[in-house]
Design an enzyme around this catalytic site. Sequence first.
Site, mmCIF file in Angstrom:
data_model
loop_
_atom_site.group_PDB
_atom_site.id
_atom_site.type_symbol
_atom_site.label_atom_id
_atom_site.label_comp_id
_atom_site.label_asym_id
_atom_site.label_seq_id
_atom_site.Cartn_x
_atom_site.Cartn_y
_atom_site.Cartn_z
ATOM 1 N N CYS A 100 -1.085 11.012 0.395
ATOM 2 C CA CYS A 100 -0.714 10.504 1.715
ATOM 3 C C CYS A 100 0.799 10.300 1.804
ATOM 4 C CB CYS A 100 -1.498 9.232 2.047
ATOM 5 S SG CYS A 100 -1.387 8.774 3.781
ATOM 6 N N HIS A 149 -6.980 11.114 1.852
ATOM 7 C CA HIS A 149 -7.255 10.116 0.812
ATOM 8 C C HIS A 149 -8.505 10.511 0.038
ATOM 9 C CE1 HIS A 149 -4.353 6.952 1.878
ATOM 10 N NE2 HIS A 149 -4.462 7.467 3.094
ATOM 11 N N GLU A 174 -9.744 9.236 -2.519
ATOM 12 C CA GLU A 174 -10.492 8.047 -2.968
ATOM 13 C C GLU A 174 -11.347 7.452 -1.857
ATOM 14 O OE1 GLU A 174 -7.242 8.363 -2.822
ATOM 15 O OE2 GLU A 174 -6.553 6.869 -1.377
#
Lengths: 269, 208
Positions: free
Chosen positions: B83, B184, B186
Amino acid sequence: MLTKRIIPCLDINAGRVVKGVNFLNLQDAGNPTELAEYYDSEGADELVFLDITASSEKRFIIIDVVKSVSEKLFIPLTVGGGLNKLSDIRSMLKAGADKVSINTSAVINPNLINEASDFFGSQCIVVAIDVKKINNKIYIEEPKSDISLDNKSKWEVFTHGGRKPTGIDAIKWAKKIAYLGAGELLVTSMDTDGKKEGYDLDLIKTITSNVNIPVIASGGAGELKHLSDVLQYSNADAVLAASIFHYKTYTINQVKDYLSTLNIPIRPN
Amino acid sequence: MNKPKITIIDYQASNLRSVQKALEANGAKAEISDKPEIIAKSDAIVFPGQGAIDPSMKKLNEKNLIEVIQSYISSNKPFLGICLGLQLLFESSDEGEANCLGVLEGKSKLFPKSVKTPHMGWNQIQINIQNPLFDGIKSNSYFYFVHSYYALPKNNTIISSETDYGVKFCSSIVKNNLMGVQFHPEKSGPNGLKIYNNFINFIKSGKI
């Protein structure tokens, strides 16, 4: 293509998921970690936890819930309820929330929106607004402030879990929230909430056409068509629903299958 | 390399724990650190990021991390920016005044007014360059994005995937062992965890 998000909302009271009608007759509905994992595996695009714990002594419990839920959750988690200041927001993000939702505290202190957005990034600041239609025509000589109700106002903002009218115009407030740097709006219609007769399409459409940040529509989902209507006709970016998922009226997969038959972009599971 | 030393750079700009958990879910241990000497000795770096450009560069400067990151990347050890951690690799951003790390030529731009910002939610990536990070990931897979600016590399041969949002923008880059993703991983469910798993396997393969 960016997809429309399907977001189950879980009410948390003193560390447990609860179900109730208008905050009454709360019944235990299970362990937040288990339910979060269930919705994740079902294909939920995000989750929202709303802490409805009434007593401030028990407020810290939600931190532990967020910690344990976020250990195993690999989709975004938003937490709201009782967050009044930057340190509350910080502790929630530190516990593992990806975004926080603020409501009453933003109305009382709008500067909290820009302070929090500057500090943590607008991507993690969601401002929730609870809105009620104005049924009796009002006559106001001169609005008190730039966001006060005027003679053309259609919707009023309520705070404190929908108990307190504010004299604030919902559309003006939504624009101010976006201007102050919030990353997203969560709009709940108190008129349609819990009735399962559909979202307030006019309200959501008016808001989405007045702000350039994502809008989550909330309040009124009862049938699949209600979800598609608000996504198609009101330009909502996401739909939030509680009871249709909790009572297993529909699974997330059923919702997504239905929406994709209408060519509404969704993330396949 | 069985137990690589992975470091997640801490400059107080993101939810570091979620990145650490995603690495742990794939059987790797990672240390969160802001110490230049620990970062320099790592086998691989993850450089996450959220928030605004100027305060982030200020923090990196205060913690004396700018040079160590630049020399780490020039040593060609595995490095993954996420990001804002991707955008910071370029020279500048329209979001702020600060000079960024400048290890890649180009800058970050704001999305056009025709689309809502932030770009928030699940969007697809069209893979241009198959690379170790995308092992087993199909083109048009969905990942979770949340950002208002996007990187515009001067050299478009490093663009490993693109995503559509008002414009076709660079959603990941690869240049030797330097990788970056705008989304992202995650927060992107099983596909995202696979990206971390691929990164770990890439480190272990020792193709450095």
